[in-house]
Motif scaffolding. Structure first.
Motif, PDB file in Angstrom:
ATOM      1  N   ILE A   1      -7.675  -8.205  -8.196  1.00 20.21           N
ATOM      2  CA  ILE A   1      -9.115  -8.210  -7.954  1.00 20.21           C
ATOM      3  C   ILE A   1      -9.429  -8.935  -6.655  1.00 20.21           C
ATOM      4  CG2 ILE A   1     -11.315  -9.108  -8.815  1.00 20.21           C
ATOM      5  CD1 ILE A   1     -10.188  -8.641 -11.666  1.00 20.21           C
ATOM      6  N   ALA A   2      -8.756 -10.077  -6.444  1.00 18.09           N
ATOM      7  CA  ALA A   2      -8.978 -10.847  -5.208  1.00 18.09           C
ATOM      8  C   ALA A   2      -8.564 -10.058  -3.975  1.00 18.09           C
ATOM      9  CB  ALA A   2      -8.212 -12.164  -5.286  1.00 18.09           C
ATOM     10  N   ALA A   3      -7.610  -9.138  -4.158  1.00 15.14           N
ATOM     11  CA  ALA A   3      -7.141  -8.324  -3.033  1.00 15.14           C
ATOM     12  C   ALA A   3      -8.008  -7.092  -2.809  1.00 15.14           C
ATOM     13  CB  ALA A   3      -5.695  -7.893  -3.269  1.00 15.14           C
ATOM     14  N   GLY A   4      -9.024  -6.897  -3.666  1.00 12.19           N
ATOM     15  CA  GLY A   4      -9.939  -5.785  -3.468  1.00 12.19           C
ATOM     16  C   GLY A   4      -9.662  -4.566  -4.317  1.00 12.19           C
ATOM     17  N   ILE A   5      -8.968  -4.754  -5.438  1.00  8.89           N
ATOM     18  CA  ILE A   5      -8.641  -3.638  -6.334  1.00  8.89           C
ATOM     19  C   ILE A   5      -9.394  -3.818  -7.649  1.00  8.89           C
ATOM     20  CG2 ILE A   5      -6.793  -2.425  -7.560  1.00  8.89           C
ATOM     21  CD1 ILE A   5      -4.885  -3.586  -5.386  1.00  8.89           C
ATOM     22  N   GLY A   6     -10.024  -2.769  -8.112  1.00 11.25           N
ATOM     23  CA  GLY A   6     -10.743  -2.796  -9.384  1.00 11.25           C
ATOM     24  C   GLY A   6     -10.292  -1.655 -10.263  1.00 11.25           C
ATOM     25  N   MET A   7     -10.425  -1.805 -11.580  1.00  8.47           N
ATOM     26  CA  MET A   7      -9.973  -0.770 -12.511  1.00  8.47           C
ATOM     27  C   MET A   7     -10.976  -0.589 -13.634  1.00  8.47           C
ATOM     28  SD  MET A   7      -6.176  -0.379 -14.147  1.00  8.47           S
ATOM     29  CE  MET A   7      -5.661   1.118 -14.999  1.00  8.47           C
TER      30      MET A   7
ATOM     31  N   ILE B   1     -10.831  -0.570  -3.530  1.00  2.00           N
ATOM     32  CA  ILE B   1     -10.164   0.557  -4.186  1.00  2.00           C
ATOM     33  C   ILE B   1     -10.456   0.461  -5.675  1.00  2.00           C
ATOM     34  CG2 ILE B   1      -7.926   1.512  -4.862  1.00  2.00           C
ATOM     35  CD1 ILE B   1      -6.937   0.859  -2.067  1.00  2.00           C
ATOM     36  N   VAL B   2     -10.970   1.566  -6.240  1.00  2.00           N
ATOM     37  CA  VAL B   2     -11.379   1.599  -7.644  1.00  2.00           C
ATOM     38  C   VAL B   2     -10.529   2.625  -8.379  1.00  2.00           C
ATOM     39  CG1 VAL B   2     -13.277   1.930  -9.267  1.00  2.00           C
ATOM     40  CG2 VAL B   2     -13.735   1.016  -6.969  1.00  2.00           C
ATOM     41  N   VAL B   3      -9.902   2.191  -9.465  1.00  2.00           N
ATOM     42  CA  VAL B   3      -9.061   3.063 -10.281  1.00  2.00           C
ATOM     43  C   VAL B   3      -9.850   3.466 -11.528  1.00  2.00           C
ATOM     44  CG1 VAL B   3      -6.897   3.285 -11.563  1.00  2.00           C
ATOM     45  CG2 VAL B   3      -6.984   1.888  -9.478  1.00  2.00           C
ATOM     46  N   PHE B   4      -9.951   4.773 -11.779  1.00  2.00           N
ATOM     47  CA  PHE B   4     -10.576   5.295 -12.987  1.00  2.00           C
ATOM     48  C   PHE B   4      -9.496   5.943 -13.847  1.00  2.00           C
ATOM     49  CE2 PHE B   4     -14.195   5.380 -10.013  1.00  2.00           C
ATOM     50  CZ  PHE B   4     -15.167   4.758 -10.774  1.00  2.00           C
ATOM     51  N   ASP B   5      -9.293   5.396 -15.038  1.00  2.00           N
ATOM     52  CA  ASP B   5      -8.270   5.908 -15.947  1.00  2.00           C
ATOM     53  C   ASP B   5      -8.938   6.819 -16.978  1.00  2.00           C
ATOM     54  OD1 ASP B   5      -6.040   6.408 -17.434  1.00  2.00           O
ATOM     55  OD2 ASP B   5      -5.671   4.355 -18.051  1.00  2.00           O
ATOM     56  N   GLU B   6      -8.720   8.125 -16.853  1.00  2.00           N
ATOM     57  CA  GLU B   6      -9.316   9.128 -17.745  1.00  2.00           C
ATOM     58  C   GLU B   6     -10.828   8.888 -17.890  1.00  2.00           C
ATOM     59  OE1 GLU B   6      -7.839  11.691 -18.738  1.00  2.00           O
ATOM     60  OE2 GLU B   6      -5.736  11.198 -18.454  1.00  2.00           O
ATOM     61  N   PRO B   7     -11.569   8.884 -16.794  1.00  2.00           N
ATOM     62  CA  PRO B   7     -12.970   8.454 -16.857  1.00  2.00           C
ATOM     63  C   PRO B   7     -13.903   9.413 -17.574  1.00  2.00           C
ATOM     64  CG  PRO B   7     -12.467   9.317 -14.676  1.00  2.00           C
ATOM     65  CD  PRO B   7     -11.166   9.257 -15.424  1.00  2.00           C
ATOM     66  N   THR B   8     -13.520  10.691 -17.722  1.00  2.00           N
ATOM     67  CA  THR B   8     -14.435  11.648 -18.351  1.00  2.00           C
ATOM     68  C   THR B   8     -14.033  12.000 -19.775  1.00  2.00           C
ATOM     69  OG1 THR B   8     -13.225  13.593 -17.541  1.00  2.00           O
ATOM     70  CG2 THR B   8     -14.894  12.654 -16.085  1.00  2.00           C
ATOM     71  N   ALA B   9     -13.047  11.291 -20.326  1.00  2.00           N
ATOM     72  CA  ALA B   9     -12.506  11.660 -21.639  1.00  2.00           C
ATOM     73  C   ALA B   9     -13.556  11.614 -22.741  1.00  2.00           C
ATOM     74  CB  ALA B   9     -11.331  10.758 -21.997  1.00  2.00           C
ATOM     75  N   VAL B  10     -14.526  10.709 -22.639  1.00  2.00           N
ATOM     76  CA  VAL B  10     -15.513  10.569 -23.714  1.00  2.00           C
ATOM     77  C   VAL B  10     -16.934  10.863 -23.242  1.00  2.00           C
ATOM     78  CG1 VAL B  10     -14.123   8.910 -25.006  1.00  2.00           C
ATOM     79  CG2 VAL B  10     -15.682   8.078 -23.256  1.00  2.00           C
ATOM     80  N   LEU B  11     -17.067  11.569 -22.120  1.00  2.00           N
ATOM     81  CA  LEU B  11     -18.389  11.850 -21.563  1.00  2.00           C
ATOM     82  C   LEU B  11     -18.843  13.258 -21.908  1.00  2.00           C
ATOM     83  CD1 LEU B  11     -18.126  10.305 -17.968  1.00  2.00           C
ATOM     84  CD2 LEU B  11     -18.809   9.205 -20.096  1.00  2.00           C
ATOM     85  N   THR B  12     -20.142  13.428 -22.019  1.00  2.00           N
ATOM     86  CA  THR B  12     -20.726  14.749 -22.207  1.00  2.00           C
ATOM     87  C   THR B  12     -20.704  15.497 -20.876  1.00  2.00           C
ATOM     88  OG1 THR B  12     -22.952  14.060 -21.619  1.00  2.00           O
ATOM     89  CG2 THR B  12     -22.293  13.760 -23.918  1.00  2.00           C
ATOM     90  N   PRO B  13     -20.907  16.828 -20.901  1.00  2.00           N
ATOM     91  CA  PRO B  13     -20.940  17.576 -19.632  1.00  2.00           C
ATOM     92  C   PRO B  13     -21.970  17.029 -18.650  1.00  2.00           C
ATOM     93  CG  PRO B  13     -20.732  19.095 -21.461  1.00  2.00           C
ATOM     94  CD  PRO B  13     -20.944  17.731 -22.064  1.00  2.00           C
ATOM     95  N   GLN B  14     -23.142  16.636 -19.150  1.00  2.00           N
ATOM     96  CA  GLN B  14     -24.158  16.086 -18.255  1.00  2.00           C
ATOM     97  C   GLN B  14     -23.706  14.763 -17.665  1.00  2.00           C
ATOM     98  OE1 GLN B  14     -24.556  17.221 -21.316  1.00  2.00           O
ATOM     99  NE2 GLN B  14     -26.375  18.536 -21.483  1.00  2.00           N
ATOM    100  N   GLU B  15     -23.077  13.913 -18.491  1.00  2.00           N
ATOM    101  CA  GLU B  15     -22.596  12.617 -18.001  1.00  2.00           C
ATOM    102  C   GLU B  15     -21.461  12.792 -16.999  1.00  2.00           C
ATOM    103  OE1 GLU B  15     -23.544   9.815 -21.915  1.00  2.00           O
ATOM    104  OE2 GLU B  15     -21.702  10.974 -21.824  1.00  2.00           O
ATOM    105  N   ILE B  16     -20.652  13.830 -17.180  1.00  2.00           N
ATOM    106  CA  ILE B  16     -19.565  14.091 -16.233  1.00  2.00           C
ATOM    107  C   ILE B  16     -20.129  14.407 -14.858  1.00  2.00           C
ATOM    108  CG2 ILE B  16     -17.716  15.720 -15.648  1.00  2.00           C
ATOM    109  CD1 ILE B  16     -17.097  15.850 -18.666  1.00  2.00           C
ATOM    110  N   GLU B  17     -21.158  15.239 -14.802  1.00  2.00           N
ATOM    111  CA  GLU B  17     -21.774  15.570 -13.513  1.00  2.00           C
ATOM    112  C   GLU B  17     -22.361  14.322 -12.867  1.00  2.00           C
ATOM    113  OE1 GLU B  17     -21.712  18.342 -11.723  1.00  2.00           O
ATOM    114  OE2 GLU B  17     -20.328  19.086 -13.242  1.00  2.00           O
ATOM    115  N   GLU B  18     -22.989  13.475 -13.668  1.00  2.00           N
ATOM    116  CA  GLU B  18     -23.533  12.221 -13.138  1.00  2.00           C
ATOM    117  C   GLU B  18     -22.415  11.322 -12.628  1.00  2.00           C
ATOM    118  OE1 GLU B  18     -25.706  10.665 -16.406  1.00  2.00           O
ATOM    119  OE2 GLU B  18     -27.326  12.150 -16.266  1.00  2.00           O
ATOM    120  N   PHE B  19     -21.287  11.310 -13.331  1.00  2.00           N
ATOM    121  CA  PHE B  19     -20.150  10.506 -12.897  1.00  2.00           C
ATOM    122  C   PHE B  19     -19.616  10.992 -11.549  1.00  2.00           C
ATOM    123  CE2 PHE B  19     -15.489  10.228 -12.660  1.00  2.00           C
ATOM    124  CZ  PHE B  19     -15.359   8.851 -12.545  1.00  2.00           C
TER     125      PHE B  19
END
Length: 513
Positions: free
Chosen positions: A75-81, A161-179
């Motif tokens: 996190i201190a180096a600028g990486i988020g997850m 740098i931001v890491v998204f691990d399976e970010p749309t797995a639990v989202l609705t189609p509308q939420e996916i578009e917003e994401f």
């Protein structure tokens, strides 16, 4: 900023999770990381984030070697997850979750400066178009909004740098578009995005570069402009993959499941399922479409004995099971693939073998009185592991250590490997890779073709359309449409899902009367 993973190798007992992996991530671009369950994607990112330590290899930032002993170093180096399973405190507010660990304080005793925290969250939320109420409680927010809180936590700590691990797995189609809009906003602000996903269409849509892992190794890098979904799937799995569900026309028989005016409420009396009626016949797949939170979860819980039915009835093969217990429902020949495999499908600390007999350990096949026939259970488990292609070092391996797709295969194997009247599959391929999706869909169709009635509940409209012979749509706890698949288009279902359209709904029995 350029982050490079060079020669990363990580071993766990019985498996090499990462095998000499190289990966370069740059700010200002979206880099998708795809691969089957167990390919090593999450392990690689956990190494990059300081949650695991590589056995071999090195991490470089702008050409300089770095070592992350903890996630705090990353996190201190600028990486988020942003993890697939959110790490939020449900009873805290949005602001309290965002500033947790780096709280603005006031006074000699370090009291949280709530006003300042709220103001900071409002400012950064507005900057990135996240539209969050800093005073809202996490437990009151839908999943898509909770994900925004996780993103805000990362941005609050100045991640480049931001890491998204399976970010749309639990989202609705509308939420996916917003994401996706949020991802574009982050990219435009100069941040680098790592997008771990099983959904190849999403990788092709959002990524600037795609790296493919297979069984711990990097097997290729693709330009989304030069490859299609079929080519990417073959690169990922290592063989041609059938992306379209292959099934013959249905041959429906008698009604196996008959639901009549079923009404379900929560402990406060709020209606969750509003007097629904429908039938599912032998030899057909009925899909339940709808935006998450419109009563689908509670419908399945009521059908499987996990939630009380207030009024109405449920009949299985002519027998009344309205108030049956979960064991009675299961013993009557109902398979249940639950929507949350970790909370409701498996005991993570139990072995694969134990989970394979978890719902049948009391049957005569596996026990005599209070004594378990473990040799028999292990033999059956080993056969099912082979038959359903569960990739595990051993049947004694804790199920919770398997990849998501292999955990799902354990549940599918356990539930479908017996004589059945009815299969209830809720989110059967949530968070599962394309190869496992192909396999699970084939098993569902096989159950139909062997004469079972099948009810599939999924927030993935493409999955409902691909599997179903008939589709019912739920909106605010009611069934607002009962449609034949071959006479239905995506747009029509979308209107029903949004509550913009409704048809008079009759049961199949009423239609034939």
């Amino acid at each position: 900023m350029e982050l490079e993973l060079r020669g990363i190798t990580k071993r766990f007992p019985g498996v090499i999770a990462n095998d000499d992996v190289n990966l370069t991530i740059k700010t200002g671009e979206v880099h998708a990381l795809v691969g089957e369950n167990g390919a090593g994607k999450s392990t690689l990112m956990n190494i990059m984030y300081g949650l695991h330590h590589a056995d071999e290899g090195q991490i470089f930032i702008d050409g300089n070697p770095v070592t992350f002993e903890t996630s705090g170093d990353a996190i201190a180096a600028g990486i988020g997850m942003v993890h697939q399973h959110f790490m939020l405190v449900p009873v805290f507010t949005v602001a309290e979750n965002v500033v947790l660990g780096v709280e603005p304080t006031t006074g000699p005793f370090g009291k949280l400066n709530t006003a300042k925290a709220n103001a900071q969250v409002e400012e950064i939320s507005a900057k990135y178009g996240l539209h969050l109420d800093p005073e809202a409680l996490i437990e009151s927010l839908p999943v898509g909004i909770q994900q925004r809180v996780e993103i805000l936590k990362v941005l609050f700590r100045d991640a480049e740098i931001v890491v998204f691990d399976e970010p749309t797995a639990v989202l609705t189609p509308q939420e996916i578009e917003e994401f996706f809009n949020i991802v574009e906003s982050l990219k435009a602000s100069g941040r680098g995005i790592v997008f771990i996903t099983h959904k190849l269409t999403e990788a092709l849509k959002v990524a600037d570069r795609i790296s493919v892992l297979r069984r711990g190794k990097t097997v290729g890098e693709a330009d989304p402009a030069e490859i299609d979904e079929v080519g990417l799937a073959e690169l990922m799995v290592g063989r041609p993959v059938q992306l379209v569900v292959d099934k013959a026309p249905p041959q429906p028989g008698e009604a196996i499941l008959s639901v009549d005016q079923m009404h379900v409420v929560d402990p406060t009396g709020r209606t969750l399922v509003d007097h629904v009626s429908f039938d599912v016949h032998a030899g057909e797949i009925v899909g339940v479409a709808g935006v998450q939170g419109n009563g689908q979860t509670e419908l399945v819980e009521a059908l499987t004995g996990l939630r009380d039915v207030i009024t109405g009835s449920i009949h299985l093969g002519g027998d009344d099971i309205t108030h049956a217990t979960p064991r009675e429902v299961h013993s009557a020949g109902v398979a249940h693939i639950p929507e949350d495999r970790q909370r409701a499908g498996l005991v993570g600390d139990f072995s694969v073998a134990e989970n394979m007999v978890l719902t049948r350990y009391h049957d005569d096949e596996f026990s005599t009185g209070i004594k378990m026939d473990w040799p028999k259970a292990r033999t059956v488990a080993a056969d099912l592991v082979e038959q359903y292609d569960v990739r595990t070092p051993s049947i004694q391996t804790p199920a919770g250590t398997l990849s998501g797709g292999n955990q799902q295969k354990v549940i599918v194997a356990r539930e479908l490997s017996r004589d059945l009247q009815l299969v209830i599959a809720s989110q059967p391929t949530r968070g599962v890779d394309v190869g496992s999706i192909e396999y699970i869909h084939a098993q569902v169709v096989k159950a139909r073709d062997e004469g079972a009635a099948v009810l599939v509940v999924s927030t993935e409209l493409d999955e409902v359309m691909a599997l179903s012979d008939r589709i019912i749509v739920m909106f605010r706890g009611r069934i607002v449409a009962n449609l034949r698949r071959d006479e239905t288009e995506h747009n029509d279902i979308g209107l029903y899902m949004a509550g913009a359209k409704e048809q008079p709904v009759k049961t199949e029995t009423e239609k034939m009367a």
